[in-house]
Design an enzyme around this catalytic site. Sequence first.
Site, PDB file in Angstrom:
ATOM      1  N   CYS A  88       0.832  -1.208   0.000  1.00  0.00           N
ATOM      2  CA  CYS A  88       0.000   0.000   0.000  1.00  0.00           C
ATOM      3  C   CYS A  88       0.877   1.272   0.000  1.00  0.00           C
ATOM      4  O   CYS A  88       1.483   1.576  -1.019  1.00  0.00           O
ATOM      5  CB  CYS A  88      -0.991  -0.049   1.150  1.00  0.00           C
ATOM      6  SG  CYS A  88      -2.426   0.972   0.829  1.00  0.00           S
ATOM      7  N   HIS A 227      -3.223  -5.287   1.820  1.00  0.00           N
ATOM      8  CA  HIS A 227      -2.531  -5.498   3.105  1.00  0.00           C
ATOM      9  C   HIS A 227      -2.580  -6.960   3.559  1.00  0.00           C
ATOM     10  O   HIS A 227      -3.386  -7.296   4.438  1.00  0.00           O
ATOM     11  CB  HIS A 227      -3.221  -4.662   4.193  1.00  0.00           C
ATOM     12  CG  HIS A 227      -3.016  -3.195   4.070  1.00  0.00           C
ATOM     13  ND1 HIS A 227      -1.984  -2.534   4.687  1.00  0.00           N
ATOM     14  CD2 HIS A 227      -3.716  -2.261   3.403  1.00  0.00           C
ATOM     15  CE1 HIS A 227      -2.054  -1.244   4.409  1.00  0.00           C
ATOM     16  NE2 HIS A 227      -3.100  -1.051   3.630  1.00  0.00           N
ATOM     17  N   GLU A 229      -0.758  -8.373   5.594  1.00  0.00           N
ATOM     18  CA  GLU A 229      -0.388  -8.487   7.019  1.00  0.00           C
ATOM     19  C   GLU A 229      -1.589  -8.293   7.940  1.00  0.00           C
ATOM     20  O   GLU A 229      -1.497  -8.571   9.126  1.00  0.00           O
ATOM     21  CB  GLU A 229       0.726  -7.465   7.344  1.00  0.00           C
ATOM     22  CG  GLU A 229       0.302  -6.016   7.531  1.00  0.00           C
ATOM     23  CD  GLU A 229      -0.022  -5.273   6.227  1.00  0.00           C
ATOM     24  OE1 GLU A 229      -0.039  -5.916   5.144  1.00  0.00           O
ATOM     25  OE2 GLU A 229      -0.290  -4.066   6.290  1.00  0.00           O
TER      26      GLU A 229
END
Length: 246
Positions: A88, A227, A229
């Site tokens: 991002c 994302h 994560e």
Amino acid sequence: MGLTIGVLAFQGGVIEHMTALKKAAASLQKNVTVIEVRSSAELESCDAGLVIPGGESTHLSRAARECGLLEPLRDYVKAKKRPVWGTCAGLIMLSEEASAVKQDGQELIGGLDVRVHRNHFGRQNESFMTNLDLEFLRSSNESSSPPFPAMFIRAPVVDKLLLPTTKAHDAEATPKEDAAVEVLAILPGRHASNKAAAAGELGSVSPEGAGDIIALRQGKVFGTSFHPELTDDIRIHEWWLQQILS
Ligand SMILES: NC(=O)CC[C@H](N)C(=O)O
């Protein structure tokens, strides 16, 4: 001695990336140390690679400048050519050009010969999650992979390639050196603000209706608009570790 991977630790999903990297390393039985990076000495110790998390690219850029880390980061990516993954805002930092930037502009690290369009899908409240079938996660005998939950938060997309592209997994087109941009994933059906494509600009790659580029690689520089994560799915972290540690 194991290898060291860093996570740029000014803001954003730092802990989440570190946790996912440690889980991925454990599942692959790889001996890696994961550290937070805020100084050039810490960056220098990252012999295996660096993750630049999401957050806010204008802030990341300013913080890196203030800590004297912008030039060392450029050196790490472009001269030393160590592996880097930006998610991002991290993808924005790793792009050579960005559009929809603030009036005063923003300094980038570069490394990916693309232009990103910031905040492509709108504001925070237009964030969304979608399931992707990511071809690069498939093993050679699979025709599809289990859906990957991809979270888009004020996400950028790549709206222009500044160099010719190759298609991932196309043996004929595999780059001989690190120069070519490989498109690794496209988000289908969202194309409204792809002005470059609509204008038929040289190098633009998402013609009307073809979707938006949301994952790509150029040499050792990897970027995702979304994302990984922030979900429990560590397959992209595992994939990246396999790329950089093999
Ligand atoms: N989730 C994110 O990293 C958002 C990125 C943000 N739009 C930026 O310009 O930096």
